[in-house]
Design an enzyme around this catalytic site. Structure first.
Site, PDB file in Angstrom:
ATOM      1  N   HIS A   9       0.828  -1.209   0.000  1.00  0.00           N
ATOM      2  CA  HIS A   9       0.000   0.000   0.000  1.00  0.00           C
ATOM      3  C   HIS A   9       0.865   1.264   0.000  1.00  0.00           C
ATOM      4  O   HIS A   9       0.691   2.152  -0.847  1.00  0.00           O
ATOM      5  CB  HIS A   9      -0.918  -0.007   1.224  1.00  0.00           C
ATOM      6  CG  HIS A   9      -1.812   1.183   1.336  1.00  0.00           C
ATOM      7  ND1 HIS A   9      -3.168   1.124   1.107  1.00  0.00           N
ATOM      8  CD2 HIS A   9      -1.550   2.490   1.652  1.00  0.00           C
ATOM      9  CE1 HIS A   9      -3.699   2.320   1.271  1.00  0.00           C
ATOM     10  NE2 HIS A   9      -2.739   3.166   1.614  1.00  0.00           N
ATOM     11  N   GLU A  10       1.796   1.347   0.928  1.00  0.00           N
ATOM     12  CA  GLU A  10       2.638   2.546   1.025  1.00  0.00           C
ATOM     13  C   GLU A  10       3.633   2.625  -0.126  1.00  0.00           C
ATOM     14  O   GLU A  10       3.942   3.716  -0.612  1.00  0.00           O
ATOM     15  CB  GLU A  10       3.376   2.568   2.369  1.00  0.00           C
ATOM     16  CG  GLU A  10       2.456   2.634   3.587  1.00  0.00           C
ATOM     17  CD  GLU A  10       1.503   3.824   3.557  1.00  0.00           C
ATOM     18  OE1 GLU A  10       1.854   4.874   2.973  1.00  0.00           O
ATOM     19  OE2 GLU A  10       0.395   3.702   4.113  1.00  0.00           O
ATOM     20  N   HIS A  67       1.886   4.262  -3.099  1.00  0.00           N
ATOM     21  CA  HIS A  67       1.858   5.725  -2.973  1.00  0.00           C
ATOM     22  C   HIS A  67       3.210   6.319  -3.376  1.00  0.00           C
ATOM     23  O   HIS A  67       3.288   7.267  -4.177  1.00  0.00           O
ATOM     24  CB  HIS A  67       1.568   6.132  -1.524  1.00  0.00           C
ATOM     25  CG  HIS A  67       0.150   5.951  -1.094  1.00  0.00           C
ATOM     26  ND1 HIS A  67      -0.934   6.329  -1.857  1.00  0.00           N
ATOM     27  CD2 HIS A  67      -0.377   5.448   0.061  1.00  0.00           C
ATOM     28  CE1 HIS A  67      -2.052   6.059  -1.212  1.00  0.00           C
ATOM     29  NE2 HIS A  67      -1.744   5.521  -0.041  1.00  0.00           N
TER      30      HIS A  67
END
Length: 227
Positions: free
Chosen positions: A29-30, A33
């Site tokens: 997820h990170e 980004h």
């Protein structure tokens, strides 16, 4: 052990599978980004070493602990400077959406792999005398938490309240004339967000339905593919 069972939202004996699934979900997820922010011209995350799949870089102890206890949590947020984007609003939306979408894709991929293990008889071969072996139980536990948590994180992060990705997407989609109002809303919306998460009576109408929806997404996809 009984105290820990009461404290944690998930059974203590299944924590290794839950934590492994969670580390993967948070890391990807990170990373998503950071990767898209860097590709769009913002080096902030790269300079901080966040464009990586190394879990240690994205790990937040308090965020993981809260997920164990309260059913929600977080990783270390990736800093993004939208001023470095050539098209701040469009690229900002893509960067914000990249995290939740990565969890959706992980949930779909995990479900397809788990369904394939049944389709090709791998899971059935791990049963002895009508009982699942330890290995079969471990595989089932991992994929259950992996798929459930990825679908949950996809839905959870789309909630349009700060500091979640859903709010950042709304912020970039909103007309510039509304930005002032959104900033005023942001000042007190964080308190609403915390109330929703921490008050058990409110969790029944917020966090619990999200888990139910995530579970439904997982099971429907699994039955669809395993057929």
């Amino acid at each position: 052990m009984e105290f820990l069972d009461r404290l944690f939202r998930f059974p203590v004996e299944q924590l290794p599978f839950f934590l492994t699934a969670l580390v993967i979900a948070f890391t990807v997820h990170e990373f998503a980004h950071a990767y898209f922010a860097n590709r769009f011209g913002d080096p902030t995350a790269k300079l901080l070493g966040r464009v990586t799949l190394n879990p240690a870089v994205h790990f937040d102890f308090l965020g993981v602990l809260m997920l164990l206890i309260a059913g929600f949590g977080w990783a270390r947020p990736v800093p993004v400077n939208r001023d470095n984007f050539s098209n701040p609003r469009l690229m900002g939306i893509i960067v914000s959406a990249a995290g939740p979408i990565s969890n959706l894709l992980l949930g779909i991929i995990g479900t397809l792999i788990y369904a394939a293990l049944f389709h090709f008889g791998v899971m059935n071969s791990l049963w002895l005398d009508s009982e699942p072996t330890k290995l079969a139980q471990a595989i089932s536990a991992f994929f259950y938490y992996f798929n459930l948590m990825n679908f949950f994180l996809f839905l959870f992060n789309l909630i349009p309240l700060p500091p979640l990705d859903g709010y950042r997407i709304i912020e970039d989609l909103a007309p510039r004339s509304m930005l002032g109002r959104l900033q005023q809303f942001e000042r007190w919306a964080i308190f609403v967000f915390l109330l929703i998460l921490f008050v058990p009576q409110l969790q029944r109408y917020t966090i619990t339905p999200l888990y139910d929806a995530a579970s439904s997404m997982y099971l429907r996809l699994f039955h669809l593919v395993s057929g």
